[in-house]
Design a protein around this motif. Structure first.
Motif, PDB file in Angstrom:
ATOM      1  N   ILE A 172       5.811   3.878   0.508  1.00 32.60           N
ATOM      2  CA  ILE A 172       5.082   2.687   0.941  1.00 32.60           C
ATOM      3  C   ILE A 172       4.676   2.909   2.388  1.00 32.60           C
ATOM      4  CG2 ILE A 172       5.300   0.224   1.447  1.00 32.60           C
ATOM      5  CD1 ILE A 172       7.231   0.060  -0.946  1.00 32.60           C
ATOM      6  N   THR A 173       3.398   2.749   2.677  1.00 34.56           N
ATOM      7  CA  THR A 173       2.940   3.009   4.049  1.00 34.56           C
ATOM      8  C   THR A 173       2.064   1.868   4.532  1.00 34.56           C
ATOM      9  OG1 THR A 173       0.940   4.169   3.351  1.00 34.56           O
ATOM     10  CG2 THR A 173       2.907   5.516   3.666  1.00 34.56           C
ATOM     11  N   GLN A 230       0.852  -1.192   0.000  1.00 36.24           N
ATOM     12  CA  GLN A 230       0.000   0.000   0.000  1.00 36.24           C
ATOM     13  C   GLN A 230       0.886   1.238   0.000  1.00 36.24           C
ATOM     14  OE1 GLN A 230      -3.481  -0.043   0.098  1.00 36.24           O
ATOM     15  NE2 GLN A 230      -3.639  -2.266   0.248  1.00 36.24           N
ATOM     16  N   VAL A 231       0.446   2.262  -0.718  1.00 37.03           N
ATOM     17  CA  VAL A 231       1.257   3.488  -0.762  1.00 37.03           C
ATOM     18  C   VAL A 231       0.462   4.693  -0.277  1.00 37.03           C
ATOM     19  CG1 VAL A 231       2.726   2.693  -2.664  1.00 37.03           C
ATOM     20  CG2 VAL A 231       0.620   3.955  -3.176  1.00 37.03           C
ATOM     21  N   CYS A 232       1.196   5.751   0.021  1.00 35.25           N
ATOM     22  CA  CYS A 232       0.579   7.023   0.395  1.00 35.25           C
ATOM     23  C   CYS A 232      -0.269   7.503  -0.796  1.00 35.25           C
ATOM     24  CB  CYS A 232       1.682   8.039   0.711  1.00 35.25           C
ATOM     25  SG  CYS A 232       1.128   9.748   0.724  1.00 35.25           S
ATOM     26  N   PRO A 233      -1.551   7.819  -0.571  1.00 34.13           N
ATOM     27  CA  PRO A 233      -2.400   8.195  -1.697  1.00 34.13           C
ATOM     28  C   PRO A 233      -2.031   9.545  -2.312  1.00 34.13           C
ATOM     29  CG  PRO A 233      -3.584   8.465   0.375  1.00 34.13           C
ATOM     30  CD  PRO A 233      -2.283   7.812   0.705  1.00 34.13           C
ATOM     31  N   GLU A 234      -1.323  10.366  -1.564  1.00 43.03           N
ATOM     32  CA  GLU A 234      -1.008  11.713  -2.056  1.00 43.03           C
ATOM     33  C   GLU A 234       0.194  11.674  -3.024  1.00 43.03           C
ATOM     34  OE1 GLU A 234      -2.591  14.696  -0.879  1.00 43.03           O
ATOM     35  OE2 GLU A 234      -1.323  16.037  -2.040  1.00 43.03           O
ATOM     36  N   CYS A 235       1.316  11.123  -2.589  1.00 40.69           N
ATOM     37  CA  CYS A 235       2.504  11.118  -3.456  1.00 40.69           C
ATOM     38  C   CYS A 235       2.608   9.828  -4.264  1.00 40.69           C
ATOM     39  CB  CYS A 235       3.773  11.342  -2.645  1.00 40.69           C
ATOM     40  SG  CYS A 235       4.086  10.077  -1.389  1.00 40.69           S
ATOM     41  N   GLU A 236       1.856   8.798  -3.839  1.00 42.94           N
ATOM     42  CA  GLU A 236       1.888   7.468  -4.477  1.00 42.94           C
ATOM     43  C   GLU A 236       3.305   6.906  -4.579  1.00 42.94           C
ATOM     44  OE1 GLU A 236      -0.866   6.523  -7.762  1.00 42.94           O
ATOM     45  OE2 GLU A 236      -1.364   8.651  -7.735  1.00 42.94           O
ATOM     46  N   ASP A 237       4.141   7.372  -3.697  1.00 41.58           N
ATOM     47  CA  ASP A 237       5.546   7.036  -3.748  1.00 41.58           C
ATOM     48  C   ASP A 237       5.945   6.237  -2.519  1.00 41.58           C
ATOM     49  OD1 ASP A 237       7.443   7.295  -5.564  1.00 41.58           O
ATOM     50  OD2 ASP A 237       8.211   9.257  -4.927  1.00 41.58           O
TER      51      ASP A 237
END
Ligand code: ZN
Ligand code: ZN
Length: 241
Positions: free
Chosen positions: A53-54, A44-51
């Motif tokens: 991994i969170t 899953q990634v941060c929805p804002e930067c899509e960079d």
């Protein structure tokens, strides 16, 4: 069930036989075996930067202050054969019953995640014009399934009249550029009933996200009206073509 109902069901089943979209097994849209084969998204990634991994799609540290959305959980890959097909049948062939297997996929993903159990679940609203055309709001049926199945023995309140679409916007899929998508949605939503959302943790539910612009816009409106946390959950993220 009376005889007329039986006859009607018989005729409908004969004209439109139900079978698993994946293996063809009778009487279900997606059998349990094929449902199990839809793999949960592993990263899953941060929805804002899509960079970054969170964990469970939480917003990363860098984006924390610029994002109204606190996290976006994506259940599976759109390119997963079964899932893409199911979503297409659900949305464009109007097969309402598919909200059950799709709702199961989403509920399971949320249960496996580290997102908090929300105080209230809000489906992304459709403009009334589009809802009349489709006959149902696909996000609302998914949200309903989650609200009934996320916490055993307890139905999480469903907020179907909190967000409204203020104006008709062209479908996001038809707009290619991200900036234009955001423009298209600017102030497109309005939140009523601030008493219901103040200091609450909210889960927004949609079927598919592309850029996520719709979810960000809704989260902004909910935060503006006092929501404490706003998370999103979608079946899959579809890349902009
Ligand atoms: Zn099957
Ligand atoms: Zn980020």
């Amino acid at each position: 069930m009376n005889i007329f109902q039986n006859t009607k069901d018989f005729i409908l089943d004969t004209l439109f036989p139900i079978s698993c979209v994946s293996c063809g097994r009778d009487d279900v849209w997606l059998c349990d075996d094929c449902l199990r084969r839809i793999e949960p998204l592993s990263v899953q990634v941060c929805p804002e930067c899509e960079d970054a991994i969170t964990d469970s799609g939480h917003v990363c540290r860098n984006c924390k202050f610029s994002s109204a959305l606190d996290g976006l959980l994506v259940a599976a890959k759109y390119k997963d054969d079964h899932l893409g097909k199911l979503v297409h049948l659900y949305k464009y062939r109007f097969i309402e019953d598919l909200h059950i297997p799709l709702g199961k996929i989403l509920t399971e993903a949320i249960l496996q995640s580290r997102l908090p159990i929300p105080d209230i679940i809000i489906p992304i609203p459709l403009h009334p014009r589009r809802q009349r055309w489709r006959g149902f709001n696909q996000s609302q049926l998914l949200a309903g399934h989650i609200s009934r199945n996320l916490a055993p023995g307890f139905e999480i309140p469903l907020g179907t009249d909190i967000l409204r679409r203020k104006r008709y916007t062209p479908p996001q899929m038809k707009i290619k550029k991200y900036a234009e998508r955001l423009d298209n949605l600017q102030n497109a939503f309005i939140a009523g009933k601030p008493g219901d959302i103040k200091d609450k943790t909210i889960l927004l539910v949609d079927d598919i996200a592309t850029t996520g612009a719709t979810l960000f816009e809704c989260a902004k409106e909910l935060k503006r009206n006092g929501a404490k946390k706003v998370f999103g959950a979608v079946l899959a993220r579809q890349e902009v073509k």
